[in-house]
Motif scaffolding. Structure first.
Motif, PDB file in Angstrom:
ATOM      1  N   GLU A  85     -12.190   2.653 -15.242  1.00 37.91           N
ATOM      2  CA  GLU A  85     -11.953   2.787 -13.805  1.00 37.91           C
ATOM      3  C   GLU A  85     -11.012   1.692 -13.305  1.00 37.91           C
ATOM      4  O   GLU A  85     -10.134   1.942 -12.475  1.00 37.91           O
ATOM      5  CB  GLU A  85     -13.278   2.721 -13.048  1.00 37.91           C
ATOM      6  N   GLY A  86     -11.169   0.476 -13.813  1.00 44.11           N
ATOM      7  CA  GLY A  86     -10.281  -0.611 -13.432  1.00 44.11           C
ATOM      8  C   GLY A  86      -8.846  -0.356 -13.843  1.00 44.11           C
ATOM      9  O   GLY A  86      -7.914  -0.657 -13.093  1.00 44.11           O
ATOM     10  N   ARG A  87      -8.650   0.211 -15.014  1.00 43.04           N
ATOM     11  CA  ARG A  87      -7.290   0.535 -15.465  1.00 43.04           C
ATOM     12  C   ARG A  87      -6.659   1.622 -14.601  1.00 43.04           C
ATOM     13  O   ARG A  87      -5.459   1.581 -14.317  1.00 43.04           O
ATOM     14  CB  ARG A  87      -7.322   0.981 -16.925  1.00 43.04           C
ATOM     15  N   ILE A  88      -7.459   2.592 -14.185  1.00 40.61           N
ATOM     16  CA  ILE A  88      -6.941   3.666 -13.332  1.00 40.61           C
ATOM     17  C   ILE A  88      -6.544   3.103 -11.970  1.00 40.61           C
ATOM     18  O   ILE A  88      -5.480   3.437 -11.435  1.00 40.61           O
ATOM     19  CB  ILE A  88      -7.985   4.794 -13.209  1.00 40.61           C
ATOM     20  N   ILE A  89      -7.374   2.239 -11.419  1.00 42.55           N
ATOM     21  CA  ILE A  89      -7.062   1.630 -10.122  1.00 42.55           C
ATOM     22  C   ILE A  89      -5.795   0.784 -10.234  1.00 42.55           C
ATOM     23  O   ILE A  89      -4.924   0.815  -9.353  1.00 42.55           O
ATOM     24  CB  ILE A  89      -8.257   0.807  -9.625  1.00 42.55           C
ATOM     25  N   TYR A  90      -5.667   0.034 -11.306  1.00 41.61           N
ATOM     26  CA  TYR A  90      -4.473  -0.783 -11.527  1.00 41.61           C
ATOM     27  C   TYR A  90      -3.219   0.099 -11.611  1.00 41.61           C
ATOM     28  O   TYR A  90      -2.177  -0.237 -11.043  1.00 41.61           O
ATOM     29  CB  TYR A  90      -4.638  -1.611 -12.798  1.00 41.61           C
ATOM     30  N   ALA A  91      -3.315   1.233 -12.288  1.00 39.27           N
ATOM     31  CA  ALA A  91      -2.173   2.147 -12.400  1.00 39.27           C
ATOM     32  C   ALA A  91      -1.787   2.703 -11.032  1.00 39.27           C
ATOM     33  O   ALA A  91      -0.593   2.823 -10.719  1.00 39.27           O
ATOM     34  CB  ALA A  91      -2.500   3.282 -13.366  1.00 39.27           C
ATOM     35  N   ASN A  92      -2.775   3.022 -10.196  1.00 37.85           N
ATOM     36  CA  ASN A  92      -2.477   3.534  -8.855  1.00 37.85           C
ATOM     37  C   ASN A  92      -1.819   2.461  -7.994  1.00 37.85           C
ATOM     38  O   ASN A  92      -0.919   2.755  -7.202  1.00 37.85           O
ATOM     39  CB  ASN A  92      -3.741   4.064  -8.190  1.00 37.85           C
ATOM     40  N   ILE A  93      -2.238   1.206  -8.143  1.00 41.02           N
ATOM     41  CA  ILE A  93      -1.613   0.114  -7.393  1.00 41.02           C
ATOM     42  C   ILE A  93      -0.161  -0.058  -7.839  1.00 41.02           C
ATOM     43  O   ILE A  93       0.734  -0.271  -7.011  1.00 41.02           O
ATOM     44  CB  ILE A  93      -2.416  -1.187  -7.569  1.00 41.02           C
ATOM     45  N   ARG A  94       0.078   0.052  -9.130  1.00 41.84           N
ATOM     46  CA  ARG A  94       1.463  -0.052  -9.630  1.00 41.84           C
ATOM     47  C   ARG A  94       2.333   1.069  -9.075  1.00 41.84           C
ATOM     48  O   ARG A  94       3.491   0.844  -8.711  1.00 41.84           O
ATOM     49  CB  ARG A  94       1.480  -0.020 -11.153  1.00 41.84           C
ATOM     50  N   LYS A  95       1.805   2.296  -9.012  1.00 36.10           N
ATOM     51  CA  LYS A  95       2.562   3.420  -8.455  1.00 36.10           C
ATOM     52  C   LYS A  95       2.922   3.153  -7.002  1.00 36.10           C
ATOM     53  O   LYS A  95       4.040   3.419  -6.560  1.00 36.10           O
ATOM     54  CB  LYS A  95       1.748   4.712  -8.544  1.00 36.10           C
ATOM     55  N   PHE A  96       1.962   2.621  -6.246  1.00 38.69           N
ATOM     56  CA  PHE A  96       2.190   2.339  -4.841  1.00 38.69           C
ATOM     57  C   PHE A  96       3.262   1.268  -4.664  1.00 38.69           C
ATOM     58  O   PHE A  96       4.155   1.405  -3.830  1.00 38.69           O
ATOM     59  CB  PHE A  96       0.887   1.903  -4.174  1.00 38.69           C
ATOM     60  N   CYS A  97       3.201   0.202  -5.459  1.00 46.04           N
ATOM     61  CA  CYS A  97       4.202  -0.861  -5.353  1.00 46.04           C
ATOM     62  C   CYS A  97       5.590  -0.357  -5.714  1.00 46.04           C
ATOM     63  O   CYS A  97       6.587  -0.743  -5.090  1.00 46.04           O
ATOM     64  CB  CYS A  97       3.810  -2.037  -6.235  1.00 46.04           C
ATOM     65  N   LEU A  98       5.673   0.506  -6.705  1.00 46.61           N
ATOM     66  CA  LEU A  98       6.958   1.096  -7.077  1.00 46.61           C
ATOM     67  C   LEU A  98       7.517   1.948  -5.938  1.00 46.61           C
ATOM     68  O   LEU A  98       8.709   1.889  -5.643  1.00 46.61           O
ATOM     69  CB  LEU A  98       6.816   1.933  -8.342  1.00 46.61           C
ATOM     70  N   LEU A  99       6.667   2.703  -5.281  1.00 44.45           N
ATOM     71  CA  LEU A  99       7.105   3.516  -4.144  1.00 44.45           C
ATOM     72  C   LEU A  99       7.640   2.639  -3.025  1.00 44.45           C
ATOM     73  O   LEU A  99       8.699   2.923  -2.452  1.00 44.45           O
ATOM     74  CB  LEU A  99       5.958   4.389  -3.636  1.00 44.45           C
TER      75      LEU A  99
END
Length: 83
Positions: free
Chosen positions: A17-31
């Motif tokens: 779950e932590g890895r999934i949340i981290y991936a979503n944060i990375r997507k948001f920062c890229l956007l």
């Protein structure tokens, strides 16, 4: 996720779950970075072409509010998705 026991399965689920949340944060920062680059290019190219600025300061603030404000709400309520 709060770990309440020493069960290996719950530890694995928490890491996942932590890895999934981290991936979503990375997507948001890229956007956000992509949106900022687009706004900077619009202003920079108009200055280079010696044209009047296409957006006023208030228009840029509203544009930032709409483009940078909507994704956090959408992704904040969205369930975590694996990449």
């Amino acid at each position: 996720m709060v770990l309440a026991d020493d069960n290996y399965a719950s530890i694995v689920a928490a890491i996942e779950e932590g890895r999934i949340i981290y991936a979503n944060i990375r997507k948001f920062c890229l956007l956000l970075a992509q949106l900022a680059v687009a706004e900077i290019l619009i202003i920079f190219l108009s200055i280079l072409a010696n044209l009047p600025l296409p957006l006023t300061a208030i228009q840029l603030l509203v544009l930032n509010l709409l483009t940078d404000g909507a994704p956090p709400w959408r992704w904040g309520w969205k369930r975590a998705t694996p990449t």
